[in-house]
Design a protein around this motif. Sequence first.
Motif, PDB file in Angstrom:
ATOM      1  N   GLU A  75       2.562  29.216  16.887  1.00  0.00           N
ATOM      2  CA  GLU A  75       2.891  30.092  15.761  1.00  0.00           C
ATOM      3  C   GLU A  75       2.432  31.530  15.972  1.00  0.00           C
ATOM      4  N   GLY A  79       5.668  33.389  16.170  1.00  0.00           N
ATOM      5  CA  GLY A  79       6.373  32.289  16.810  1.00  0.00           C
ATOM      6  C   GLY A  79       6.539  32.439  18.302  1.00  0.00           C
ATOM      7  N   GLY A 102      12.169  32.031  14.559  1.00  0.00           N
ATOM      8  CA  GLY A 102      12.723  32.550  13.310  1.00  0.00           C
ATOM      9  C   GLY A 102      13.049  31.431  12.360  1.00  0.00           C
ATOM     10  N   LEU A 103      13.613  31.797  11.222  1.00  0.00           N
ATOM     11  CA  LEU A 103      13.920  30.820  10.190  1.00  0.00           C
ATOM     12  C   LEU A 103      15.228  30.100  10.478  1.00  0.00           C
ATOM     13  N   HIS A 107      12.870  26.250   7.401  1.00  0.00           N
ATOM     14  CA  HIS A 107      11.968  25.888   8.492  1.00  0.00           C
ATOM     15  C   HIS A 107      11.779  27.073   9.435  1.00  0.00           C
ATOM     16  N   ARG A 108      10.526  27.370   9.741  1.00  0.00           N
ATOM     17  CA  ARG A 108      10.207  28.448  10.670  1.00  0.00           C
ATOM     18  C   ARG A 108      10.038  27.846  12.063  1.00  0.00           C
ATOM     19  N   THR A 110       9.502  28.033  16.264  1.00  0.00           N
ATOM     20  CA  THR A 110       8.801  28.800  17.283  1.00  0.00           C
ATOM     21  C   THR A 110       9.647  28.849  18.561  1.00  0.00           C
ATOM     22  N   ASN A 300      18.445  31.492  18.088  1.00  0.00           N
ATOM     23  CA  ASN A 300      17.817  30.620  17.094  1.00  0.00           C
ATOM     24  C   ASN A 300      18.756  29.468  16.739  1.00  0.00           C
TER      25      ASN A 300
END
Length: 360
Positions: A75, A79, A102-103, A107-108, A110, A300
């Motif tokens: 994190e 991330g 990112g999102l 949910h974030r 990594t 992402n």
Amino acid sequence: MLGLGDAYAFSIRQYVLHGGKQEGVSLIEIDNGHLVFTVIPTRGMGILEARAGDIALGWDSPVREVVNPAFIDLEARGGLGWLDGFNEMLVRGGFAWSGHPGLDGEHRLTLHGRAGNTPASRVEITVDPEPPHRIRVRGVVREATFKFADFEMATEISTLPGEAAFRISDRLTNRSDYEREFQILYHGNFGPPLLEENAAFVGAIRDVAPFNTYAARDLDSWPRYRGPTGHFDEQAYTLWPYANDDNRTTAMLHNAAADRGVAIRYRVDQLPGLTLWKNTDTRQQGYVTGIEPGSGFPYNRAIEREAGRVPTLAPGASREFELDYAILATRDQVTAVDDEIAGIRAGRETHIHTEPPVKR
């Protein structure tokens, strides 16, 4: 060794590192009599380096220790904590996600997931008793999170005595009772002596597009490399390869003289996306290129899903991935692989796209 005779002389060494952030890291070194490579069970069965004669596959990262995942905070830096241990010749991204942090909804995520920082279990080494006596290092890497993921990757990294090549054979299984999305990326990284000014990437490429607007600035020279260049930001290109009738393709990096290189062979139906990453910063900062077959591209997961590039696995289902890496030590070997790639291309055109393949 093992009564196989001098023609099959090889050695296997397992050891544990101590001191600093590499405390407790287990390494397995395979010397097949010509090629030496080092597997890191503690870091997701990645490969630290491979060497045959004076040709090394790998790179000089500012991260000089083989970092134990216990000291990695994924994190960190929004991330980007994965970079705190990034120095391998081969590291996998995945399995629940890969790509940029990112999102994704709530949910974030990594960078490049958790696979490369997950220690393997049930590690074993075997040697086939019958010729050609393939040497095999096997391990299991599990990514399991209550309610979200239950993946198991069984991997085998193998080589034949006396050859300057090794093979990765992975089987990813969804142990969950529910269908799950997955992503996988084989982040292969190469520096000098192969990477240098006017070194070249060669592949049977159908389409190429810049990953972002910074990469678009050098689109005209996308297959060629600069020498070490201060204040150079990373550039990446998304590639869609052609394949032969067996769905196989070949990619190659060779030096400026085209007399040394590395060839990567794999199946496009298993790994349809290919990312070319160019980080030609100074030597001290990590002068490196990445040739990265994957299930898609390292955007992402939310972006990849919108583009239709996030596959799924049914409950109990598996996918297999196989890649072959070969060191090329002569001009004739480089020329032969160049001809092989030309045969896969079969005269078909490479389409150059000036815009990134997604809207960000």
